[in-house]
Design a protein around this motif. Structure first.
Motif, PDB file in Angstrom:
ATOM      1  N   ARG A 103       0.835  -1.199   0.000  1.00 13.02           N
ATOM      2  CA  ARG A 103       0.000   0.000   0.000  1.00 13.02           C
ATOM      3  C   ARG A 103       0.876   1.258   0.000  1.00 13.02           C
ATOM      4  N   SER A 104       1.947   1.257   0.799  1.00 15.76           N
ATOM      5  CA  SER A 104       2.842   2.413   0.845  1.00 15.76           C
ATOM      6  C   SER A 104       3.507   2.646  -0.502  1.00 15.76           C
ATOM      7  N   ASN A 105       3.952   1.552  -1.138  1.00 18.85           N
ATOM      8  CA  ASN A 105       4.579   1.693  -2.459  1.00 18.85           C
ATOM      9  C   ASN A 105       3.596   2.245  -3.483  1.00 18.85           C
ATOM     10  N   GLU A 106       2.360   1.747  -3.431  1.00 22.21           N
ATOM     11  CA  GLU A 106       1.347   2.243  -4.359  1.00 22.21           C
ATOM     12  C   GLU A 106       1.064   3.720  -4.118  1.00 22.21           C
ATOM     13  N   GLU A 107       1.006   4.112  -2.854  1.00 21.85           N
ATOM     14  CA  GLU A 107       0.750   5.512  -2.543  1.00 21.85           C
ATOM     15  C   GLU A 107       1.913   6.394  -2.978  1.00 21.85           C
ATOM     16  N   LEU A 108       3.152   5.908  -2.776  1.00 22.63           N
ATOM     17  CA  LEU A 108       4.316   6.684  -3.198  1.00 22.63           C
ATOM     18  C   LEU A 108       4.364   6.824  -4.720  1.00 22.63           C
ATOM     19  N   GLU A 109       4.075   5.724  -5.413  1.00 23.79           N
ATOM     20  CA  GLU A 109       4.083   5.776  -6.869  1.00 23.79           C
ATOM     21  C   GLU A 109       2.977   6.698  -7.380  1.00 23.79           C
ATOM     22  N   GLN A 110       1.811   6.637  -6.726  1.00 21.14           N
ATOM     23  CA  GLN A 110       0.724   7.524  -7.123  1.00 21.14           C
ATOM     24  C   GLN A 110       1.091   8.978  -6.857  1.00 21.14           C
ATOM     25  N   PHE A 111       1.748   9.225  -5.721  1.00 24.05           N
ATOM     26  CA  PHE A 111       2.176  10.589  -5.410  1.00 24.05           C
ATOM     27  C   PHE A 111       3.173  11.091  -6.453  1.00 24.05           C
ATOM     28  N   ALA A 112       4.144  10.227  -6.800  1.00 22.29           N
ATOM     29  CA  ALA A 112       5.135  10.629  -7.790  1.00 22.29           C
ATOM     30  C   ALA A 112       4.471  10.927  -9.125  1.00 22.29           C
ATOM     31  N   TYR A 113       3.503  10.114  -9.496  1.00 22.02           N
ATOM     32  CA  TYR A 113       2.799  10.338 -10.761  1.00 22.02           C
ATOM     33  C   TYR A 113       2.029  11.656 -10.735  1.00 22.02           C
ATOM     34  N   VAL A 114       1.245  11.845  -9.666  1.00 19.84           N
ATOM     35  CA  VAL A 114       0.426  13.058  -9.578  1.00 19.84           C
ATOM     36  C   VAL A 114       1.304  14.297  -9.514  1.00 19.84           C
ATOM     37  N   ALA A 115       2.366  14.231  -8.674  1.00 27.45           N
ATOM     38  CA  ALA A 115       3.235  15.394  -8.524  1.00 27.45           C
ATOM     39  C   ALA A 115       3.898  15.763  -9.841  1.00 27.45           C
ATOM     40  N   SER A 116       4.454  14.772 -10.524  1.00 25.07           N
ATOM     41  CA  SER A 116       5.156  15.069 -11.771  1.00 25.07           C
ATOM     42  C   SER A 116       4.179  15.506 -12.861  1.00 25.07           C
ATOM     43  N   HIS A 117       2.990  14.896 -12.890  1.00 25.49           N
ATOM     44  CA  HIS A 117       2.003  15.227 -13.921  1.00 25.49           C
ATOM     45  C   HIS A 117       1.404  16.614 -13.680  1.00 25.49           C
ATOM     46  N   ASP A 118       1.001  16.896 -12.439  1.00 32.93           N
ATOM     47  CA  ASP A 118       0.319  18.156 -12.146  1.00 32.93           C
ATOM     48  C   ASP A 118       1.255  19.353 -12.145  1.00 32.93           C
ATOM     49  N   LEU A 119       2.529  19.131 -11.904  1.00 30.43           N
ATOM     50  CA  LEU A 119       3.483  20.248 -11.922  1.00 30.43           C
ATOM     51  C   LEU A 119       3.873  20.653 -13.335  1.00 30.43           C
ATOM     52  N   LYS A 120       3.543  19.823 -14.295  1.00 30.77           N
ATOM     53  CA  LYS A 120       3.897  20.140 -15.681  1.00 30.77           C
ATOM     54  C   LYS A 120       3.207  21.413 -16.159  1.00 30.77           C
ATOM     55  N   ALA A 121       1.930  21.573 -15.789  1.00 32.47           N
ATOM     56  CA  ALA A 121       1.168  22.725 -16.285  1.00 32.47           C
ATOM     57  C   ALA A 121       1.764  24.057 -15.832  1.00 32.47           C
ATOM     58  N   PRO A 122       2.003  24.278 -14.525  1.00 28.91           N
ATOM     59  CA  PRO A 122       2.623  25.553 -14.137  1.00 28.91           C
ATOM     60  C   PRO A 122       4.030  25.715 -14.689  1.00 28.91           C
ATOM     61  N   LEU A 123       4.741  24.616 -14.869  1.00 27.16           N
ATOM     62  CA  LEU A 123       6.083  24.718 -15.436  1.00 27.16           C
ATOM     63  C   LEU A 123       6.018  25.208 -16.886  1.00 27.16           C
ATOM     64  N   ARG A 124       5.040  24.692 -17.633  1.00 23.97           N
ATOM     65  CA  ARG A 124       4.870  25.172 -19.010  1.00 23.97           C
ATOM     66  C   ARG A 124       4.535  26.672 -18.994  1.00 23.97           C
ATOM     67  N   GLY A 125       3.746  27.101 -17.983  1.00 23.22           N
ATOM     68  CA  GLY A 125       3.427  28.516 -17.877  1.00 23.22           C
ATOM     69  C   GLY A 125       4.657  29.366 -17.630  1.00 23.22           C
ATOM     70  N   ILE A 126       5.554  28.886 -16.767  1.00 28.09           N
ATOM     71  CA  ILE A 126       6.802  29.618 -16.508  1.00 28.09           C
ATOM     72  C   ILE A 126       7.651  29.680 -17.768  1.00 28.09           C
ATOM     73  N   GLU A 127       7.727  28.552 -18.483  1.00 28.20           N
ATOM     74  CA  GLU A 127       8.518  28.503 -19.715  1.00 28.20           C
ATOM     75  C   GLU A 127       7.971  29.501 -20.735  1.00 28.20           C
ATOM     76  N   ASN A 128       6.646  29.543 -20.879  1.00 28.73           N
ATOM     77  CA  ASN A 128       6.043  30.499 -21.813  1.00 28.73           C
ATOM     78  C   ASN A 128       6.305  31.936 -21.377  1.00 28.73           C
ATOM     79  N   LEU A 129       6.203  32.178 -20.064  1.00 28.75           N
ATOM     80  CA  LEU A 129       6.426  33.523 -19.539  1.00 28.75           C
ATOM     81  C   LEU A 129       7.848  34.007 -19.820  1.00 28.75           C
ATOM     82  N   VAL A 130       8.808  33.107 -19.638  1.00 27.55           N
ATOM     83  CA  VAL A 130      10.203  33.455 -19.934  1.00 27.55           C
ATOM     84  C   VAL A 130      10.355  33.811 -21.408  1.00 27.55           C
ATOM     85  N   GLY A 131       9.707  33.036 -22.263  1.00 19.71           N
ATOM     86  CA  GLY A 131       9.780  33.323 -23.701  1.00 19.71           C
ATOM     87  C   GLY A 131       9.177  34.672 -24.048  1.00 19.71           C
ATOM     88  N   TRP A 132       8.043  35.010 -23.422  1.00 23.30           N
ATOM     89  CA  TRP A 132       7.404  36.303 -23.698  1.00 23.30           C
ATOM     90  C   TRP A 132       8.279  37.460 -23.212  1.00 23.30           C
TER      91      TRP A 132
END
Length: 374
Positions: free
Chosen positions: A140-169
């Motif tokens: 259960r702990s491994n599944e929760e850690l893997e789910q956390f890693a997935y959610v964290a890496s997936h959900d952080l992509k959107a604001p990171l793309r925003g920062i990248e676009n902002l730098v370009g502008w």
């Protein structure tokens, strides 16, 4: 031998009473005719109470029907019997026992008697339950850690793309005005954004490593390495050699591909002479496991750091010198572990470079990648 032949029935009873197990004797029909002292000491019963099938009275009500059915079948077929069940002690408490019984046959093959023992396995049962709970908690702990890693890496992509676009502008708005330290800091900002993007990709890859690896395939590992040698786009002058020892095996293609690709990519990324670097992928003779070896002639890794580099986000050189998340070998270890194999580091050839060894099951059977039966 002559003295043993003169042992009396009383001698054998004394021997049976000295056993740490309960012992019993039954007629061919299954009727119990004798117990050793250990049985009476534990159950607080008498032979009169236990004759025939009286033993059912000390069995746990949740198990007695199953035990009666199974042992009746054994007495009917004459096959040796093995089972585990709880028995009630004289104090009213139940303990678990392993019961073994076998028939004693005469010259004509007919069953003369049944001999059996009951061994107290309560402590072992408790340990098994604790281990099972720990295994469930760990999974259960491994599944929760893997789910956390997935959610964290997936959900952080959107604001990171925003920062990248902002730098370009900002760069577009200030085109021609970025000079000196401002230009340097802008380049540094873009580099940090790329690094974070790479880190999130690798974190996502780590969370997924080994998940969808159940499909077995016939893999020509020599052809696979040759394909990867093109796919990773090595620098001009860099050579990647697939040795003739690389076998064809039944394996989960996706995780094996990812492990080899990570190792080859790592060797290229960290090479100090990329214009003339060399990587060789080969295998060593083994049993049920294939031992892959990926050897480069780069700077290598000092022995005192060879365990540390398998950790997450671990690098030996500053990230400003070599772009990387420090996840490459962590992902490889997880992929290999999922297949029941091992991975370790050694010196490269001619005293330079690094050799990464890892074992992989030859026929797709997990848990035997070290060449030993599980």
């Amino acid at each position: 031998m002559e003295r043993a032949a003169n042992l009396t029935a009383d001698d054998f009873r004394a021997l049976a009473d000295a056993l740490p197990q309960m012992a019993w004797v039954a007629e061919p029909s299954g009727d119990i005719i004798w117990y050793n002292r250990r049985w009476y000491d534990y159950t607080g019963t008498t032979i009169e109470q236990m004759r025939g099938w009286g033993w059912r009275d000390v069995h746990h009500p949740d198990h007695v029907e199953r035990v009666v059915e199974r042992i009746s079948e054994a007495f009917r077929t004459g096959e040796p019997w093995k089972d585990t069940f709880p028995l009630r002690g004289a104090d009213g408490e139940y303990r678990w026992f392993l019961s073994l019984a076998a028939p004693h046959r005469g010259p004509d093959g007919a069953i003369l008697r049944w001999f059996g023992t009951n061994t107290d396995i309560t402590e072992r049962k408790g340990l098994e339950r604790r281990l099972a709970r720990h295994a469930i908690d760990l999974r259960r702990s491994n599944e929760e850690l893997e789910q956390f890693a997935y959610v964290a890496s997936h959900d952080l992509k959107a604001p990171l793309r925003g920062i990248e676009n902002l730098v370009g502008w900002i760069e577009e708005d200030l085109e021609g005005s970025l000079t000196g330290d401002v230009q340097t800091n802008m380049e540094l900002l873009k580099s940090r954004v790329r690094r974070l993007d790479s880190l999130l990709d690798d974190l996502l890859a780590y969370s997924r490593a080994g998940r969808a690896d159940a499909t077995m395939d016939t893999v020509d590992s020599k052809a696979l390495v040759e394909e990867l040698a093109v796919l990773v786009s090595p620098p001009e002058g860099f050579t990647i050699t697939a040795d003739a020892s690389l076998p064809t095996l039944q394996a989960a293609r996706a995780p094996l591909t990812q492990a080899l690709q990570n190792l080859i990519g790592n060797s290229i990324k960290h090479h100090d002479r990329p214009g003339e670097g060399r990587i060789r992928v080969e295998t060593k003779p083994g049993g049920d496991a294939v031992e892959f070896v990926v050897t480069d002639d780069g700077p290598g890794i000092p022995e005192q750091f060879r365990e540390r580099v398998f950790g997450m986000f671990q690098t030996l050189r500053p990230r400003d010198e070599v772009e990387g998340s420090g996840m490459g070998l962590a992902i490889v270890r997880k992929l290999v572990d999922r297949q029941g194999g091992k991975v370790w580091l050694a010196d490269g050839s001619d005293g330079r470079g690094l050799a990464v060894h890892f074992t992989w099951p030859r026929d797709g059977r997990k848990g035997q990648a070290d060449g030993l039966d599980g």
